[in-house]
Design an enzyme around this catalytic site. Structure first.
Site, short mmCIF file in Angstrom:
data_model
loop_
_atom_site.label_atom_id
_atom_site.label_comp_id
_atom_site.label_asym_id
_atom_site.label_seq_id
_atom_site.Cartn_x
_atom_site.Cartn_y
_atom_site.Cartn_z
N HIS A 102 -2.77 -9.32 -6.99
CA HIS A 102 -2.74 -8.26 -5.79
C HIS A 102 -2.06 -8.51 -4.53
O HIS A 102 -1.24 -7.64 -4.31
CB HIS A 102 -4.26 -8.18 -5.54
CG HIS A 102 -4.60 -7.12 -4.28
ND1 HIS A 102 -4.80 -5.90 -4.51
CD2 HIS A 102 -4.43 -7.28 -2.79
CE1 HIS A 102 -4.79 -5.45 -3.25
NE2 HIS A 102 -4.89 -6.06 -2.44
N GLU A 103 -1.91 -10.00 -4.37
CA GLU A 103 -1.08 -9.96 -3.15
C GLU A 103 0.26 -10.17 -3.57
O GLU A 103 1.36 -9.51 -2.80
CB GLU A 103 -1.45 -11.24 -2.56
CG GLU A 103 -2.92 -11.58 -1.93
CD GLU A 103 -3.19 -10.39 -1.02
OE1 GLU A 103 -2.20 -10.08 -0.24
OE2 GLU A 103 -4.54 -10.21 -0.98
N HIS A 106 1.76 -6.41 -3.12
CA HIS A 106 2.19 -6.39 -1.77
C HIS A 106 3.63 -6.69 -1.58
O HIS A 106 4.13 -5.99 -0.72
CB HIS A 106 1.22 -6.84 -0.68
CG HIS A 106 -0.14 -6.21 -0.71
ND1 HIS A 106 -0.18 -4.92 -0.39
CD2 HIS A 106 -1.49 -6.62 -0.41
CE1 HIS A 106 -1.61 -4.48 -0.37
NE2 HIS A 106 -2.40 -5.60 -0.51
N HIS A 110 6.69 -4.41 -0.61
CA HIS A 110 7.66 -4.53 0.58
C HIS A 110 9.21 -4.73 0.00
O HIS A 110 10.02 -4.18 0.45
CB HIS A 110 7.32 -5.73 1.18
CG HIS A 110 8.05 -6.17 2.33
ND1 HIS A 110 8.33 -7.51 2.58
CD2 HIS A 110 8.70 -5.79 3.23
CE1 HIS A 110 9.23 -7.68 3.64
NE2 HIS A 110 9.22 -6.13 3.96
#
Length: 233
Positions: A102-103, A106, A110
């Site tokens: 999940h991270e 991100h 980005h």
């Protein structure tokens, strides 16, 4: 606005928000705890999975670091650092790999210029200021009876609304990161299908905490608006 024994009925909006957040938090903790006991078939740790996912996405300038605490995982776009908590970094559970992926989602957002993430980033400085001044302005507006109190109240509501808007914009960012995580974990073969299904449950429970936070803030905003209208009348 007051009835019976001086009880403000708008407090029920706050209580509803608190209950929603408590239920979402309990759901998240119980789901993560359940699947943190399930080891993934490859024995890969959260850190190893994160590094593999980032490299697979062609991202080589993001560091994966350890951070103390449980479920303090986050991606810092300013320093390009992905930080994994005690419960994730060295864990081989399917829950840990889901959070790590999940991270990574991100980080990929980005890297690809995902628009909702950019909008959220642009809102951060304004929201930080709004969160600082909102309640002082609202309290001045509610408890003082000068002519300018309504102006303070309106400015406070506007500042608080920005914080609510930030939480609403956060929702598609979080859901998209989870969707990317599930797709990557399944498509890359890092997890088997049944393990991916378990990961979906963990990420869904995590997403509910963001939904609960947004709903709670909207209920709080509604309460402030009701109190403001009562004062104006």
């Amino acid at each position: 606005m007051y009835y019976g024994y001086g009880i403000d009925p708008t407090y029920f909006l706050v209580l509803i928000g608190v209950v929603i957040c408590l239920l979402a938090s309990a759901k998240m903790k119980s789901t993560f705890k359940k699947y943190s006991r399930v080891r993934n078939h490859s024995g890969m740790t959260g850190r190893e999975a994160a590094e593999r996912i980032l490299n697979r996405a062609g991202i080589y300038d993001v560091r994966v670091e350890h951070i103390a605490g449980d479920l303090t995982d986050h991606y810092d776009p300013r320093s390009k650092v992905l930080r994994l908590s005690d419960a994730t970094y060295n864990s081989t559970s399917v829950a840990a790999l889901g959070v790590a992926a999940h991270e990574c989602g991100h980080a990929i957002q980005h890297n690809t210029g995902y628009l909702p993430l950019q909008i959220r980033g642009a809102l951060v400085p304004v929201v930080n200021l709004g969160s600082t001044i909102a309640w002082p302005l609202i309290l001045i507006g509610l408890f003082f009876s000068s002519r300018s109190s309504i102006l303070f109240l309106n400015l406070g509501i506007l500042a608080f609304s920005l914080a609510v808007l930030f939480q609403i914009v956060t929702l598609p960012v979080e859901f998209n990161a989870s969707s990317r995580a599930v797709h990557i974990l399944g498509g890359s073969g890092i997890l088997y299908e049944d393990e991916v299904n378990a990961t979906k449950k963990v990420l869904f429970a995590a997403a509910l905490t963001y939904v609960a936070g947004a709903l709670s803030s909207m209920l709080q905003l509604l309460r402030i608006i009701l109190l403001a209208n009562n004062k104006r009348n």
